[in-house]
Design an enzyme around this catalytic site. Structure first.
Site, PDB file in Angstrom:
ATOM      1  N   SER A  33       1.101   5.388  -5.989  1.00 10.68           N
ATOM      2  CA  SER A  33      -0.006   4.574  -5.482  1.00 10.68           C
ATOM      3  C   SER A  33       0.471   3.527  -4.498  1.00 10.68           C
ATOM      4  O   SER A  33       1.602   3.024  -4.600  1.00 10.68           O
ATOM      5  CB  SER A  33      -0.661   3.877  -6.676  1.00 10.68           C
ATOM      6  OG  SER A  33      -1.551   2.895  -6.245  1.00 10.68           O
ATOM      7  N   TYR A  83      -0.258  -1.845 -13.556  1.00 12.08           N
ATOM      8  CA  TYR A  83      -0.501  -0.484 -13.059  1.00 12.08           C
ATOM      9  C   TYR A  83       0.514  -0.125 -11.971  1.00 12.08           C
ATOM     10  O   TYR A  83       1.182   0.913 -12.039  1.00 12.08           O
ATOM     11  CB  TYR A  83      -1.935  -0.380 -12.511  1.00 12.08           C
ATOM     12  CG  TYR A  83      -2.171   0.886 -11.736  1.00 12.08           C
ATOM     13  CD1 TYR A  83      -2.273   2.109 -12.385  1.00 12.08           C
ATOM     14  CD2 TYR A  83      -2.270   0.869 -10.344  1.00 12.08           C
ATOM     15  CE1 TYR A  83      -2.468   3.281 -11.672  1.00 12.08           C
ATOM     16  CE2 TYR A  83      -2.469   2.029  -9.624  1.00 12.08           C
ATOM     17  CZ  TYR A  83      -2.563   3.233 -10.296  1.00 12.08           C
ATOM     18  OH  TYR A  83      -2.740   4.388  -9.582  1.00 12.08           O
ATOM     19  N   LYS A  90       3.721   2.730 -11.864  1.00 14.17           N
ATOM     20  CA  LYS A  90       3.886   3.780 -10.847  1.00 14.17           C
ATOM     21  C   LYS A  90       5.262   3.683 -10.188  1.00 14.17           C
ATOM     22  O   LYS A  90       5.923   4.698  -9.940  1.00 14.17           O
ATOM     23  CB  LYS A  90       2.771   3.680  -9.802  1.00 14.17           C
ATOM     24  CG  LYS A  90       1.420   4.077 -10.345  1.00 14.17           C
ATOM     25  CD  LYS A  90       1.393   5.563 -10.695  1.00 14.17           C
ATOM     26  CE  LYS A  90       0.182   6.006 -11.447  1.00 14.17           C
ATOM     27  NZ  LYS A  90       0.238   7.405 -11.886  1.00 14.17           N
TER      28      LYS A  90
HETATM   29  N1  UFG Z   1     -14.736  -3.972  -3.813  1.00  9.41           N
HETATM   30  C1  UFG Z   1     -15.867  -4.766  -3.778  1.00  9.41           C
HETATM   31  N2  UFG Z   1     -16.760  -4.625  -4.789  1.00  9.41           N
HETATM   32  C2  UFG Z   1     -16.605  -3.731  -5.803  1.00  9.41           C
HETATM   33  C3  UFG Z   1     -15.456  -2.918  -5.826  1.00  9.41           C
HETATM   34  C4  UFG Z   1     -14.543  -3.067  -4.816  1.00  9.41           C
HETATM   35  O1  UFG Z   1     -16.042  -5.592  -2.887  1.00  9.41           O
HETATM   36  O2  UFG Z   1     -17.470  -3.669  -6.697  1.00  9.41           O
HETATM   37  C5  UFG Z   1     -13.761  -4.117  -2.732  1.00  9.41           C
HETATM   38  C6  UFG Z   1     -12.401  -4.522  -3.256  1.00  9.41           C
HETATM   39  O3  UFG Z   1     -12.299  -5.923  -3.330  1.00  9.41           O
HETATM   40  C7  UFG Z   1     -11.481  -3.917  -2.194  1.00  9.41           C
HETATM   41  C8  UFG Z   1     -12.238  -2.674  -1.724  1.00  9.41           C
HETATM   42  O4  UFG Z   1     -13.574  -2.866  -2.123  1.00  9.41           O
HETATM   43  O5  UFG Z   1     -11.395  -4.792  -1.126  1.00  9.41           O
HETATM   44  C9  UFG Z   1     -11.724  -1.411  -2.354  1.00  9.41           C
HETATM   45  O6  UFG Z   1     -11.682  -1.574  -3.754  1.00  9.41           O
HETATM   46  P1  UFG Z   1     -11.469  -0.363  -4.774  1.00  9.41           P
HETATM   47  O7  UFG Z   1     -11.564  -0.941  -6.144  1.00  9.41           O
HETATM   48  O8  UFG Z   1     -12.369   0.754  -4.419  1.00  9.41           O
HETATM   49  O9  UFG Z   1      -9.993   0.107  -4.460  1.00  9.41           O
HETATM   50  P2  UFG Z   1      -8.636  -0.739  -4.457  1.00  9.41           P
HETATM   51  O10 UFG Z   1      -8.230  -0.868  -3.017  1.00  9.41           O
HETATM   52  O11 UFG Z   1      -8.722  -1.988  -5.229  1.00  9.41           O
HETATM   53  O12 UFG Z   1      -7.715   0.210  -5.314  1.00  9.41           O
HETATM   54  C10 UFG Z   1      -7.070   1.310  -4.800  1.00  9.41           C
HETATM   55  C11 UFG Z   1      -6.860   2.335  -5.911  1.00  9.41           C
HETATM   56  C12 UFG Z   1      -5.943   1.796  -6.965  1.00  9.41           C
HETATM   57  C13 UFG Z   1      -4.673   1.305  -6.319  1.00  9.41           C
HETATM   58  C14 UFG Z   1      -4.986   0.317  -5.231  1.00  9.41           C
HETATM   59  C15 UFG Z   1      -3.754  -0.107  -4.516  1.00  9.41           C
HETATM   60  O13 UFG Z   1      -8.083   2.687  -6.499  1.00  9.41           O
HETATM   61  O14 UFG Z   1      -5.641   2.820  -7.886  1.00  9.41           O
HETATM   62  O15 UFG Z   1      -5.850   0.890  -4.284  1.00  9.41           O
HETATM   63  O16 UFG Z   1      -3.958  -1.306  -3.882  1.00  9.41           O
HETATM   64  F1  UFG Z   1      -3.891   0.720  -7.216  1.00  9.41           F
END
Ligand code: UFG
Length: 350
Positions: A121, A149, A153
């Site tokens: 990841s 997490y 990884k």
């Molecule tokens: N976000 C929102 N509202 C939500 C959910 C997400 O604004 O309800 C934003 C988050 O703050 C982020 C973006 O949308 O800026 C993407 O968020 P996600 O939760 O969809 O994905 P992440 O980037 O947090 O996570 C992904 C993978 C993880 C991994 C991570 C590495 O899903 O498994 O990238 O940074 F660990």
């Protein structure tokens, strides 16, 4: 090169990226054997090979499956993925993601399975330095995960490198950026419980299947103030696994590669794409930042292109969102698709 028809053990193959990869393996002439305890996976997502219901911490069951099916390679998806929960429950994350992987590697050594492809990841990089505002994250960037997490990884990658060097296995770690989208045929898609990812939550809000989206901060140092991520279509991730299985790597070798597109998309840009795919505005409010969210995470994926010949071909944000909206309008399983999943189960999907 893996021979045609070879059995590939896919741990976590009933999950989101795992199921899409099983379809790609099947279409490439390989025989996916899904090994999943169904704690988060879906029986109805297992359509392209047999299902073994067992846990990755069960070393004996793993070894038996590898021997019984004469497995030629392993793809390890099984594991916990929620970043926030990993900070609250490190016990579970180290047990499943690290001790579970140790079982997989030990069983491979005993059953003489030579090759593993591992779900890694972008979380292993932690918070990229401030000068990464415009640059792309390379595999050589500093690795300092800020969540349990991410640490599991990174530890997993190091374990595979050590097992490879000591026992002559070979391993490829694929570092996913933001997996999204769904299979074109509509048979499989994203159905996490609980869902925490942006695209499914925003689509559910737009379709009236969930509450309004909360945007986690609009005060980041980015052009529109929201976080920028590198969204990759799950079908593109799936094809990278097939290529990684066939990557000519000597016994004892280990390689790690980013899988992203090199294009960043902000939360507001994702919402605009969903508005247009659904045909009405996504209801949202702006909330506080979520702990540990870097402002911008965009991959340099030249290594995967150079070594695997991999290029994403379905990963424009419009194609990702269109396929995900189609899935959420008619999911085949998951919270809104339970009845259909029951039907699929009774027909038998293995
Ligand atoms: N976000 C929102 N509202 C939500 C959910 C997400 O604004 O309800 C934003 C988050 O703050 C982020 C973006 O949308 O800026 C993407 O968020 P996600 O939760 O969809 O994905 P992440 O980037 O947090 O996570 C992904 C993978 C993880 C991994 C991570 C590495 O899903 O498994 O990238 O940074 F660990």
């Amino acid at each position: 090169m893996i021979r045609s028809g070879a059995a590939i053990l896919v741990t976590g193959g009933a999950g989101y990226i795992g199921a899409h990869t099983c379809k790609a393996l099947y279409e490439a002439g390989l025989n996916p054997i899904v090994y999943d305890n169904l704690s988060n996976g879906h029986r109805a997502a297992v359509r392209w090979g047999e299902l073994v219901v067992a846990d990755i911490r069960d070393c004996f069951a793993l070894r038996s499956a590898m021997i019984n099916f004469s497995v030629a390679g392993v793809i390890n998806f099984a594991g916990l993925i929620e970043v926030a929960r990993s900070i609250e429950r490190p016990d579970l994350f180290y047990d499943i993601n690290v001790a579970g992987l140790a079982c997989v590697l030990e069983a491979m050594h005993e059953a003489e399975v030579p090759r593993i492809v591992f779900s890694s990841s972008a979380a292993i990089y932690g918070q990229p330095r401030a000068n990464s505002k415009v640059s792309l994250l390379k595999e050589t960037a500093a690795k300092s995960p800020i969540s349990t997490y991410g640490d599991t990884k990174l530890t997993g990658e190091r374990m595979i490198a050590a097992f490879s060097a000591a026992f002559g296995l070979s391993g490829v770690a694929l570092r996913y950026f933001n997996a999204a989208g769904a299979d074109e045929a509509g048979l499989i898609g994203e159905a996490h419980e609980p869902e925490t990812h942006l695209i499914p939550l925003a689509i559910k809000a737009a379709l009236g299947l969930g509450g309004p989206l909360t945007i986690f901060g609009a005060d980041f140092p980015t052009p529109d103030g929201s976080c920028i991520r590198d969204y990759v279509h799950v079908a593109d991730l799936a094809s990278a696994h097939v290529a990684a299985l066939n990557f000519p790597l000597a016994a004892g070798g280990f390689e790690a590669m980013n899988l992203g597109t090199g294009t960043g998309t902000s939360v507001f840009e994702v919402i605009a794409a969903i508005d247009s795919a659904v045909g009405r505005p996504t209801p949202y409010s702006i909330g506080r930042r979520r702990n540990g969210d870097p402002a911008r995470l965009v991959a340099a994926s030249e290594r995967a292109t150079r070594k695997l010949g991999w290029r994403p071909t379905h990963s424009s944000i419009s194609e990702i969102v269109r396929s995900a909206v189609a899935w959420h309008r008619a999911p085949a399983y998951g919270a809104e698709g339970r009845d259909k999943a029951g039907l699929a189960d009774s027909r038998g999907t293995a």
